[in-house]
Design an enzyme around this catalytic site. Structure first.
Site, PDB file in Angstrom:
ATOM      1  N   CYS A 155       0.820  -1.219   0.000  1.00  0.00           N
ATOM      2  CA  CYS A 155       0.000   0.000   0.000  1.00  0.00           C
ATOM      3  C   CYS A 155       0.853   1.268   0.000  1.00  0.00           C
ATOM      4  O   CYS A 155       0.663   2.148  -0.823  1.00  0.00           O
ATOM      5  CB  CYS A 155      -0.943   0.007   1.205  1.00  0.00           C
ATOM      6  SG  CYS A 155      -2.108  -1.372   1.207  1.00  0.00           S
ATOM      7  N   HIS A 156       1.808   1.354   0.944  1.00  0.00           N
ATOM      8  CA  HIS A 156       2.618   2.563   1.054  1.00  0.00           C
ATOM      9  C   HIS A 156       4.105   2.277   1.228  1.00  0.00           C
ATOM     10  O   HIS A 156       4.876   3.170   1.556  1.00  0.00           O
ATOM     11  CB  HIS A 156       2.113   3.430   2.207  1.00  0.00           C
ATOM     12  CG  HIS A 156       0.696   3.862   2.022  1.00  0.00           C
ATOM     13  ND1 HIS A 156      -0.366   3.183   2.591  1.00  0.00           N
ATOM     14  CD2 HIS A 156       0.157   4.860   1.285  1.00  0.00           C
ATOM     15  CE1 HIS A 156      -1.497   3.764   2.237  1.00  0.00           C
ATOM     16  NE2 HIS A 156      -1.215   4.783   1.439  1.00  0.00           N
ATOM     17  N   GLY A 157       4.505   1.012   1.057  1.00  0.00           N
ATOM     18  CA  GLY A 157       5.925   0.680   1.031  1.00  0.00           C
ATOM     19  C   GLY A 157       6.597   0.439   2.372  1.00  0.00           C
ATOM     20  O   GLY A 157       7.820   0.438   2.442  1.00  0.00           O
TER      21      GLY A 157
END
Length: 199
Positions: A155-157
Protein backbone atom coordinates in the site's frame (compact mmCIF):
# COMPACT_ATOMS: atom_id res chain seq x y z
CA UNK A 1 -69.25 -25.30 54.04
CA UNK A 2 -72.36 -23.18 54.44
CA UNK A 3 -73.44 -20.77 51.78
CA UNK A 4 -71.83 -17.38 52.28
CA UNK A 5 -68.94 -18.76 54.31
CA UNK A 6 -65.46 -18.52 52.80
CA UNK A 7 -63.04 -21.47 52.99
CA UNK A 8 -59.80 -19.66 53.90
CA UNK A 9 -57.61 -22.75 53.48
CA UNK A 10 -58.93 -23.44 50.01
CA UNK A 11 -58.44 -19.79 49.03
CA UNK A 12 -54.83 -19.87 50.28
CA UNK A 13 -54.18 -23.10 48.39
CA UNK A 14 -55.58 -21.67 45.15
CA UNK A 15 -53.64 -18.43 45.59
CA UNK A 16 -50.39 -20.31 46.24
CA UNK A 17 -50.97 -22.68 43.31
CA UNK A 18 -51.73 -19.79 40.95
CA UNK A 19 -48.60 -17.94 42.12
CA UNK A 20 -46.39 -21.00 41.62
CA UNK A 21 -47.83 -21.75 38.16
CA UNK A 22 -47.60 -18.07 37.16
CA UNK A 23 -44.01 -17.84 38.45
CA UNK A 24 -43.04 -20.96 36.53
CA UNK A 25 -44.60 -19.48 33.41
CA UNK A 26 -42.66 -16.23 33.83
CA UNK A 27 -39.40 -18.18 34.31
CA UNK A 28 -40.14 -20.44 31.32
CA UNK A 29 -40.75 -17.36 29.19
CA UNK A 30 -37.77 -15.40 30.53
CA UNK A 31 -35.09 -18.08 30.03
CA UNK A 32 -35.22 -18.11 26.21
CA UNK A 33 -35.45 -14.32 26.15
CA UNK A 34 -32.45 -13.86 28.45
CA UNK A 35 -30.44 -16.46 26.54
CA UNK A 36 -30.84 -14.38 23.37
CA UNK A 37 -29.05 -11.52 25.16
CA UNK A 38 -25.91 -13.55 25.86
CA UNK A 39 -23.27 -13.79 23.11
CA UNK A 40 -23.46 -16.72 20.72
CA UNK A 41 -20.81 -19.44 20.60
CA UNK A 42 -19.49 -17.86 17.40
CA UNK A 43 -19.17 -14.49 19.09
CA UNK A 44 -17.45 -15.99 22.13
CA UNK A 45 -15.04 -17.87 19.85
CA UNK A 46 -14.34 -14.64 17.95
CA UNK A 47 -12.66 -13.12 20.99
CA UNK A 48 -11.42 -16.28 22.64
CA UNK A 49 -8.07 -18.01 22.38
CA UNK A 50 -7.21 -19.99 19.24
CA UNK A 51 -5.06 -23.12 19.30
CA UNK A 52 -2.80 -23.72 16.30
CA UNK A 53 -0.95 -26.93 15.43
CA UNK A 54 2.48 -26.02 14.05
CA UNK A 55 3.82 -29.57 13.74
CA UNK A 56 3.91 -29.42 9.92
CA UNK A 57 5.27 -25.87 9.62
CA UNK A 58 8.61 -26.02 7.81
CA UNK A 59 11.51 -23.55 8.26
CA UNK A 60 11.11 -20.52 5.99
CA UNK A 61 7.32 -20.87 5.78
CA UNK A 62 4.43 -19.12 7.47
CA UNK A 63 0.81 -19.90 8.18
CA UNK A 64 -2.06 -17.50 8.77
CA UNK A 65 -4.85 -18.01 11.31
CA UNK A 66 -7.64 -15.70 12.46
CA UNK A 67 -7.88 -14.36 16.00
CA UNK A 68 -10.37 -11.64 16.97
CA UNK A 69 -11.04 -11.11 13.27
CA UNK A 70 -7.39 -10.31 12.54
CA UNK A 71 -4.84 -12.34 10.59
CA UNK A 72 -2.11 -13.76 12.79
CA UNK A 73 1.06 -15.00 11.14
CA UNK A 74 3.16 -17.79 12.53
CA UNK A 75 6.53 -17.83 10.80
CA UNK A 76 9.10 -20.55 11.36
CA UNK A 77 12.46 -18.89 10.85
CA UNK A 78 15.52 -20.82 9.74
CA UNK A 79 19.05 -20.32 11.08
CA UNK A 80 19.96 -17.89 8.30
CA UNK A 81 16.99 -15.64 9.08
CA UNK A 82 17.83 -15.63 12.79
CA UNK A 83 21.53 -14.93 12.21
CA UNK A 84 20.95 -11.62 10.37
CA UNK A 85 18.53 -10.03 12.83
CA UNK A 86 21.16 -8.28 14.96
CA UNK A 87 22.96 -6.91 11.90
CA UNK A 88 19.84 -4.91 10.95
CA UNK A 89 19.62 -2.84 14.15
CA UNK A 90 20.99 0.36 12.56
CA UNK A 91 18.37 0.21 9.79
CA UNK A 92 15.37 -0.20 12.13
CA UNK A 93 13.18 2.37 13.89
CA UNK A 94 12.72 0.33 17.10
CA UNK A 95 15.33 -2.46 17.01
CA UNK A 96 15.15 -3.24 20.76
CA UNK A 97 11.32 -3.25 20.81
CA UNK A 98 11.19 -0.39 23.31
CA UNK A 99 7.57 0.45 22.42
CA UNK A 100 5.82 -1.67 25.06
CA UNK A 101 2.45 -1.50 23.29
CA UNK A 102 3.69 -3.67 20.43
CA UNK A 103 4.53 -6.90 22.26
CA UNK A 104 4.17 -8.64 25.63
CA UNK A 105 7.19 -8.47 27.95
CA UNK A 106 8.23 -12.06 27.14
CA UNK A 107 8.58 -11.07 23.46
CA UNK A 108 10.74 -8.01 24.12
CA UNK A 109 13.93 -9.56 22.83
CA UNK A 110 15.98 -9.75 19.64
CA UNK A 111 13.62 -12.35 18.16
CA UNK A 112 10.37 -10.82 19.48
CA UNK A 113 9.21 -14.29 20.41
CA UNK A 114 9.15 -16.93 23.14
CA UNK A 115 11.13 -19.41 21.05
CA UNK A 116 13.57 -17.84 18.57
CA UNK A 117 12.50 -20.16 15.77
CA UNK A 118 8.82 -19.07 15.80
CA UNK A 119 7.55 -15.54 15.18
CA UNK A 120 3.90 -14.83 16.03
CA UNK A 121 2.58 -11.42 14.88
CA UNK A 122 -0.66 -9.79 13.85
CA UNK A 123 -0.42 -9.48 10.07
CA UNK A 124 -1.53 -5.86 9.79
CA UNK A 125 0.72 -2.95 8.92
CA UNK A 126 0.96 -0.44 11.75
CA UNK A 127 0.51 2.41 9.27
CA UNK A 128 -3.05 1.98 7.98
CA UNK A 129 -3.83 -1.65 8.72
CA UNK A 130 -3.09 -3.16 5.30
CA UNK A 131 -1.77 -6.72 5.15
CA UNK A 132 1.91 -6.86 4.14
CA UNK A 133 3.37 -9.60 1.94
CA UNK A 134 6.06 -12.02 3.11
CA UNK A 135 9.25 -12.29 1.08
CA UNK A 136 12.30 -14.39 1.88
CA UNK A 137 15.84 -13.04 1.43
CA UNK A 138 15.97 -14.71 -2.01
CA UNK A 139 12.83 -12.92 -3.21
CA UNK A 140 14.20 -9.45 -3.88
CA UNK A 141 11.02 -7.84 -5.29
CA UNK A 142 13.01 -4.59 -5.77
CA UNK A 143 13.38 -4.21 -2.01
CA UNK A 144 17.04 -3.34 -2.27
CA UNK A 145 20.31 -5.27 -2.30
CA UNK A 146 20.39 -5.45 1.52
CA UNK A 147 16.99 -7.15 1.80
CA UNK A 148 17.33 -9.99 4.32
CA UNK A 149 13.73 -11.17 4.14
CA UNK A 150 10.64 -10.03 5.98
CA UNK A 151 7.39 -8.24 5.23
CA UNK A 152 6.61 -5.51 2.71
CA UNK A 153 3.35 -3.56 2.61
CA UNK A 154 2.37 -2.83 -1.01
CA UNK A 155 0.00 0.00 0.00
CA UNK A 156 2.62 2.56 1.05
CA UNK A 157 5.92 0.68 1.03
CA UNK A 158 6.47 -0.03 4.73
CA UNK A 159 9.01 -2.79 5.39
CA UNK A 160 9.50 -5.07 8.39
CA UNK A 161 12.29 -7.55 9.08
CA UNK A 162 11.93 -11.23 9.98
CA UNK A 163 11.15 -10.23 13.58
CA UNK A 164 8.38 -7.85 12.50
CA UNK A 165 10.52 -4.79 13.33
CA UNK A 166 9.87 -1.73 11.18
CA UNK A 167 12.59 -0.15 9.04
CA UNK A 168 13.45 3.54 9.26
CA UNK A 169 12.14 5.92 6.61
CA UNK A 170 8.82 4.15 5.94
CA UNK A 171 5.29 5.28 6.81
CA UNK A 172 4.65 2.60 9.45
CA UNK A 173 5.36 4.11 12.89
CA UNK A 174 5.87 0.91 14.89
CA UNK A 175 6.81 -2.75 14.80
CA UNK A 176 4.18 -5.35 13.98
CA UNK A 177 2.09 -6.27 17.02
CA UNK A 178 2.86 -9.52 18.83
CA UNK A 179 -0.39 -10.88 20.32
CA UNK A 180 -0.49 -12.65 23.69
CA UNK A 181 0.32 -16.33 23.16
CA UNK A 182 1.94 -19.35 24.74
CA UNK A 183 3.10 -22.82 23.80
CA UNK A 184 0.74 -25.51 25.10
CA UNK A 185 3.30 -28.11 24.07
CA UNK A 186 6.12 -28.35 21.53
CA UNK A 187 3.73 -28.29 18.55
CA UNK A 188 0.66 -26.29 19.68
CA UNK A 189 0.44 -22.53 20.21
CA UNK A 190 -2.52 -20.88 21.95
CA UNK A 191 -3.02 -17.34 20.62
CA UNK A 192 -4.90 -14.96 22.89
CA UNK A 193 -3.79 -16.62 26.12
CA UNK A 194 -0.49 -16.01 27.85
CA UNK A 195 -1.51 -17.05 31.33
CA UNK A 196 0.97 -19.31 33.06
CA UNK A 197 4.17 -20.76 31.68
CA UNK A 198 4.73 -21.88 28.11
CA UNK A 199 5.60 -25.53 27.57
Amino acid sequence: MAEGNVDIQRRRFLTTAATVVGGAGVIATAIPFISTLSPSAKTRAFGGPVEVDISTLQPGHKITVKWQGKPVWILRRDEQALSVLESLDNELRDPKSDNDGQQPKYAKNEYRSIKPEYLVVIGLCTHLGCSPNFFTADEQQDLGPNWKGGFWCPCHGSRFDMAGRVYKGVPAPANLVVPPYKFINATVIRIGDDSGESA
